[in-house]
Write a protein that holds these residues in place. Structure first.
Motif, PDB file in Angstrom:
ATOM      1  N   ALA A 141       1.622   2.830 -10.126  1.00 23.33           N
ATOM      2  CA  ALA A 141       0.565   1.826  -9.961  1.00 23.33           C
ATOM      3  C   ALA A 141      -0.281   2.153  -8.729  1.00 23.33           C
ATOM      4  CB  ALA A 141       1.185   0.443  -9.859  1.00 23.33           C
ATOM      5  N   ASP A 142      -1.434   1.501  -8.641  1.00 19.92           N
ATOM      6  CA  ASP A 142      -2.382   1.800  -7.578  1.00 19.92           C
ATOM      7  C   ASP A 142      -1.800   1.462  -6.208  1.00 19.92           C
ATOM      8  OD1 ASP A 142      -4.302   2.735  -9.260  1.00 19.92           O
ATOM      9  OD2 ASP A 142      -5.238   0.773  -9.563  1.00 19.92           O
ATOM     10  N   ARG A 191      -6.434  10.804  -7.774  1.00 19.37           N
ATOM     11  CA  ARG A 191      -6.613   9.354  -7.815  1.00 19.37           C
ATOM     12  C   ARG A 191      -6.742   8.755  -6.418  1.00 19.37           C
ATOM     13  NH1 ARG A 191      -1.591   7.192 -10.926  1.00 19.37           N
ATOM     14  NH2 ARG A 191      -2.505   5.232 -10.171  1.00 19.37           N
ATOM     15  N   HIS A 230       0.797  -1.223   0.000  1.00 23.26           N
ATOM     16  CA  HIS A 230       0.000   0.000   0.000  1.00 23.26           C
ATOM     17  C   HIS A 230       0.835   1.281   0.000  1.00 23.26           C
ATOM     18  CE1 HIS A 230      -3.697  -2.259   0.623  1.00 23.26           C
ATOM     19  NE2 HIS A 230      -3.055  -2.958   1.555  1.00 23.26           N
ATOM     20  N   GLN A 244      -1.750   3.401  -1.971  1.00 26.36           N
ATOM     21  CA  GLN A 244      -2.474   4.353  -1.133  1.00 26.36           C
ATOM     22  C   GLN A 244      -1.630   5.571  -0.766  1.00 26.36           C
ATOM     23  OE1 GLN A 244      -5.736   4.017  -0.401  1.00 26.36           O
ATOM     24  NE2 GLN A 244      -5.666   2.194  -1.725  1.00 26.36           N
ATOM     25  N   ILE A 260      -4.530   9.112  -3.964  1.00 25.75           N
ATOM     26  CA  ILE A 260      -3.225   8.721  -3.426  1.00 25.75           C
ATOM     27  C   ILE A 260      -2.664   9.871  -2.598  1.00 25.75           C
ATOM     28  CG2 ILE A 260      -0.880   8.031  -4.015  1.00 25.75           C
ATOM     29  CD1 ILE A 260      -1.971   6.824  -6.589  1.00 25.75           C
TER      30      ILE A 260
END
Length: 573
Positions: A456-457, A489, A430, A459, A491
């Motif tokens: 990339a995805d 996004r 994360h 948190q 983040i």
């Protein structure tokens, strides 16, 4: 201004300075005559410049060993000015250039000239040597100087005139004088073969009655009285641009020459601001006596150093000897063939080219070779000041490119601290950390920071900025744009290790505020990781550790930093 130290140095070894000054005067005489003729104002203008400017620059200049006077580089600039504005325009330009030189001297801007890259200097010198050589083609061939603004065009037309009406006598004088100087310099470097060759050529021309060897012509027996009759106040506006070009060239060549003198000696160091001041006074005074603009002369300065000069007395003696020649030997000097002077300048142009230095620059890097060639071609095809500007711009652009390539964005593994394998793997899923290395400025920011927006995805993104060398407004704005894209996004972006000197530029564009969403900055990465972990726990992304309300979130050390801390009421501190 001159001080007691100057007088003390002049008294240390006056005989060596007297001998050096006499030698330089012998070398300078044909050069002063030749450059005066080449400039279009006549041999008397070259002599007046060597005497007046040479004396004032020696007294007020910033180098103990610099010798000033008319030079080939300045002649290249003056020829088109003479063609467009006439002799009075050149005198006005010289006066204005002298005043302009005082400005950077008083602002103490002389030290900035040391930042001129070596390939620019070498290319500039190579271009000047080519231009000086091409300028002598008409006199060396014994033809009238054709009309034209570009030296290549004038040289080509002179060759066409010679083909129609050849003058082999002039060619023989020019080639003979140049050969004597070049061969003699190899055999006996300390002997002034230039004056020997000119004397021999003059004697041969007079004894043999060679009409094809055109002499310099009548010279005045002395310097004219100082006058401002040439000054046209209405023309000052149109002459400002040429005056700026002349002042820039005078500053560049004088400071380069003084640097060369420093490098040839031990314990000598010139004052660049005082040198500009002295050159400014010299160029203000020289036009009053009919002289052309002057600069420090590299060739004559080198002769001065090699013959043992110790102080500015040598340059003063050089000017005094030339003054004696002007007042006592003008009729003899007027009989020197123009072709002989052309030979002197042709040899001077050849000797200006340092093949070893050019080869070293060409082999150093492709960028250095490109700068050298570009500066030389621009000097030959355009003009000297513009060539230096082009060389500096290209050198600056290539240097920025090289610095920008050092900037990197690397993903780095999270510090383990006291986390177990399972917990560390969960954090790494994360939270991602990136380290920015190098400069974050306009030439580098767009290249790699935009890649960060495509992360990339995750948190939380932590930016480790302790290795950022410098940040400008462009880099800060690009960084802000990337953070905003990540925030949209969902983040969270945290920053660690922001240096105090870089905080202001980040804060001025609003980037710093975006990178402290949890309410504070982080000196170290472990601190940022700890708060990121707590943030994800509150968001329900990560499970809270057992006993979260009864003990610290993490206890222990990470990279030597104590990270244990209890959450405060209403949020993290």
């Amino acid at each position: 201004m001159p001080g007691r130290t100057d007088l003390t140095q002049m008294r240390r070894d006056p005989w060596r300075d007297l001998l050096a000054g006499l030698t330089v005067a012998v070398v300078a005489l044909p050069l002063a005559l030749g450059f005066g003729v080449s400039s279009g104002l006549g041999a008397e203008a070259g002599l007046a410049t060597a005497v007046v400017a040479g004396a004032l620059a020696a007294v007020f200049g910033g180098s103990n060993l610099q010798v000033s006077g008319p030079t080939g580089a300045m002649t290249v600039v003056l020829v088109p000015i003479v063609a467009q504005y006439g002799p009075s325009g050149v005198l006005t330009v010289g006066l204005m250039a002298g005043v302009l030189l005082l400005i950077p001297a008083l602002l103490r801007a002389g030290a900035y000239m040391r930042y001129v890259p070596a390939p620019v200097v070498e290319g500039f010198t190579l271009g000047i040597a080519c231009v000086i050589g091409l300028q002598q083609i008409p006199n060396a061939l014994g033809v009238d100087t054709p009309e034209g603004d570009r030296v290549l065009v004038v040289a080509w037309r002179a060759l066409a005139d010679f083909a129609a009406h050849p003058n082999w006598t002039a060619v023989a004088f020019a080639v003979g004088v140049a050969a004597i100087m070049l061969i003699g310099a190899r055999l006996r470097p300390t002997v002034p073969f230039s004056i020997i060759a000119v004397v021999v050529a003059t004697v041969v021309a007079q004894v043999a009655g060679l009409d094809a060897a055109r002499p310099i012509g009548d010279l005045p027996s002395g310097l004219p009285a100082p006058s401002l009759s040439f000054l046209d106040l209405g023309a000052l506006g149109s002459l400002l641009a040429p005056a700026v070009a002349v002042a820039a060239l005078a500053a560049l060549e004088s400071l380069l020459s003084a640097s060369v003198a420093d490098g040839m000696t031990v314990g000598q160091k010139h004052d660049p601001d005082r040198e500009l001041f002295g050159q400014g006074l010299a160029n203000i005074a020289a036009p009053l006596f009919g002289g052309v603009p002057a600069t420090g002369a590299i060739a004559r300065t080198a002769v001065n150093v090699r013959t043992g000069a110790r102080s500015r007395l040598a340059a003063l003696v050089h000017a005094a000897v030339l003054a004696v020649i002007v007042f006592t030997a003008a009729p003899l000097v007027s009989r020197i063939p123009l072709a002989a002077l052309a030979g002197v300048l042709l040899a001077t142009a050849v000797r200006m080219i340092e093949v070893g230095s050019l080869r070293a620059m060409a082999r150093a890097t492709r960028a250095d070779a490109l700068i050298l060639v570009l500066t030389a071609v621009a000097t030959l095809a355009l003009d000297l000041v513009l060539a230096v500007i082009i060389g500096l711009l290209v050198a600056g652009a290539l240097a920025l490119r090289a610095v920008a390539r050092q900037a990197r964005l690397d993903q780095v593994p999270l510090d383990r601290g006291d986390h177990g394998d399972e917990e560390h793997a969960l954090l790494a899923e994360h939270i991602v950390a990136y380290r920015i290395d190098g400069p974050l400025f306009f030439a580098a920011a767009h290249r790699f920071l935009l890649e960060l927006a495509e992360v990339a995805d995750v948190q939380v993104v932590i930016l480790r900025m302790s290795r950022v060398m410098t940040i400008d407004a462009t880099g800060a704005l690009v960084l802000k744009d990337v953070v905003e894209k990540l925030n949209r996004r969902g983040i969270t972006v945290l920053a660690s290790g922001v240096r105090p000197g870089q905080r202001q530029v980040l804060d001025s564009v609003g980037a710093l505020e975006l990178m402290r969403p949890l309410g504070r900055e982080y000196a170290t990465t472990p601190e940022a990781i700890r708060d990121a972990r707590a943030h994800l726990e509150r968001a329900g992304v990560l499970p809270a550790p057992a006993g979260a309300h009864g003990r610290p979130l993490f206890a222990g050390r990470a990279e030597g930093v104590r990270v244990a801390e209890e959450p405060a009421e209403g949020g993290l501190r």
